[in-house]
Design an enzyme around this catalytic site. Sequence first.
Site, PDB file in Angstrom:
ATOM      1  N   HIS A  72       0.834  -1.219   0.000  1.00  6.12           N
ATOM      2  CA  HIS A  72       0.000   0.000   0.000  1.00  6.12           C
ATOM      3  C   HIS A  72       0.865   1.264   0.000  1.00  6.12           C
ATOM      4  O   HIS A  72       0.439   2.307   0.477  1.00  6.12           O
ATOM      5  CB  HIS A  72      -0.947   0.040   1.207  1.00  6.12           C
ATOM      6  CG  HIS A  72      -1.730  -1.221   1.405  1.00  6.12           C
ATOM      7  ND1 HIS A  72      -2.980  -1.429   0.881  1.00  6.12           N
ATOM      8  CD2 HIS A  72      -1.399  -2.380   2.045  1.00  6.12           C
ATOM      9  CE1 HIS A  72      -3.410  -2.647   1.205  1.00  6.12           C
ATOM     10  NE2 HIS A  72      -2.457  -3.250   1.904  1.00  6.12           N
ATOM     11  N   GLU A  86      10.038   8.191 -16.776  1.00  2.00           N
ATOM     12  CA  GLU A  86       8.714   8.781 -17.033  1.00  2.00           C
ATOM     13  C   GLU A  86       8.253   8.467 -18.455  1.00  2.00           C
ATOM     14  O   GLU A  86       7.095   8.145 -18.697  1.00  2.00           O
ATOM     15  CB  GLU A  86       8.752  10.297 -16.817  1.00  2.00           C
ATOM     16  CG  GLU A  86       8.837  10.681 -15.348  1.00  2.00           C
ATOM     17  CD  GLU A  86       9.017  12.171 -15.142  1.00  2.00           C
ATOM     18  OE1 GLU A  86       8.314  12.726 -14.301  1.00  2.00           O
ATOM     19  OE2 GLU A  86       9.860  12.794 -15.825  1.00  2.00           O
ATOM     20  N   SER A 130      15.326  21.711 -15.451  1.00  5.55           N
ATOM     21  CA  SER A 130      14.155  22.550 -15.681  1.00  5.55           C
ATOM     22  C   SER A 130      14.617  23.871 -16.262  1.00  5.55           C
ATOM     23  O   SER A 130      15.709  24.352 -15.945  1.00  5.55           O
ATOM     24  CB  SER A 130      13.439  22.781 -14.350  1.00  5.55           C
ATOM     25  OG  SER A 130      12.660  23.947 -14.423  1.00  5.55           O
ATOM     26  N   LYS A 185      16.222  21.566 -10.221  1.00  3.14           N
ATOM     27  CA  LYS A 185      15.554  20.343 -10.682  1.00  3.14           C
ATOM     28  C   LYS A 185      16.479  19.367 -11.400  1.00  3.14           C
ATOM     29  O   LYS A 185      17.366  19.762 -12.143  1.00  3.14           O
ATOM     30  CB  LYS A 185      14.391  20.688 -11.619  1.00  3.14           C
ATOM     31  CG  LYS A 185      13.200  21.326 -10.984  1.00  3.14           C
ATOM     32  CD  LYS A 185      12.527  20.491  -9.906  1.00  3.14           C
ATOM     33  CE  LYS A 185      11.847  19.239 -10.415  1.00  3.14           C
ATOM     34  NZ  LYS A 185      10.692  19.524 -11.257  1.00  3.14           N
TER      35      LYS A 185
END
Length: 465
Positions: A160, A294, A281, A287
Amino acid sequence: MSTALANPWAGRFSETMTASLVAFNTGLPLESRLFESDIDGTHAHIEMLRSVGLLQSAEHAALARALDEIRQEWRHGDIKLQVELEDIHMNLEALLVKKVGELGKKTHTARSRNDQQATAQRIFFMRSTRELANAIDIFQRALLEHCQQYPNLVMPSYTHLQRAEFTYYAHWLATYVVMLERDHSRFIDALARADQSPLGACASTGTSLPIDRQYSAGLLGFREPTLHSIDSVSDRDYLVEFGAHAANLMIHLSRLSEEIISFTSQEFGFLVLADGYCTGSSIMPQKKNPDVPELVRGKSASVIGNAMTLMTLLKGLPLGYNKDLQEDKTAWFAALDNCMSSLGILTELVRSMKPVSEKMRLAAQGGHIIATEYANYLVNKGLPFREAHRIVGELVKLADSRQLDISRLPYTDFAAASALFTEDIRAVTVDDMVTRKNSYGSCGGQALGVLLSQLQSLLDAHQPR
Ligand code: ARG
């Protein structure tokens, strides 16, 4: 060249194809990937025609030479396929006619574009699916090497997405080697079923000419010819299998990607990806984005869609060849390419990523992760597990009220919770217990060693391709 076959069905038609039909009808942009497979199929076909006397040896020699030249010209980029000729098959025939004259037209003896396309696809399928299985093998090896390099870093394991138990980093990552082993074997199984040559099925019901399908199948390296001529030109089951297996593979890669994305976040900090595989970024200087996993996660959506396309394409088709089948390549190639590129870059990513052992250890020491082991301690002293669970649950509640991990409670609290707790409860630690989880398939040092060597043997049993 184009005059020879520019309109091969001109005899029956009183008008030529409209420009809009030519553009809409052609499958060439995708089908050109099959061009060399079509040359292979044609080589086998003319050799078979020679063997049964439908071509003279000299005719065969001239055609074989012309095919070899066409292959070289194709590889050098000297051939531009003509959309007016619709597909690779008509283009190949036109190129042969240009080289050897009328003789080129004999290649279509006892062959239709329907079995020709089916054959070129199977040839390409066998090769590209073996390459895919090989890419899985290489990725599995990269994962396993990484596991072998970091065999004893303690980390939490989750259910979970809550810290549940503790394990070793290598035990977590090896899960993916096991999952990929199923993917690998699914593609190998699909290859075994697809290993048949449709060549000679002709348009759909075979031919009265004295061909030898066993011989051409053998020349192409297939185990045998397909059993039934109509099935040979209608069947794309092997692509449905491929689509489903590709979807399964990408689901696995996507799940790994999801975990890599989480584990590289500042919230977890368990993993560091090499800068060369991350992007920054344009506005936030701090970043470092995990674009590779992804994108793999994103591409899995396309591949799942490709599997659906292949199934939907076939479900209402009557037997025999139907032009709908031209669309099979859209989904098949997209799935193939996304699987190959995802496996390739994930292999590099895994080879260059670094675990952060302190972060994992810290996380494995919080979240009351030792609680199940305390319950097992009571079980070892004869208490029913359900009762042990209740007692340790109360200790968790107590620890929470003091904002402590359960392992930080003083011994007196344990003794008060159950008389079965003695001083040796202090020896029950994450570090100690993780090495002791040695039942078959568990994370413990010994069981993990067995697992990693079993996985090595499974990989070593993969056929070299
Ligand atoms: N481009 C076609 C395909 O991909 C080739 C087969 C053409 N056969 C035919 N009868 N039109 O399926």
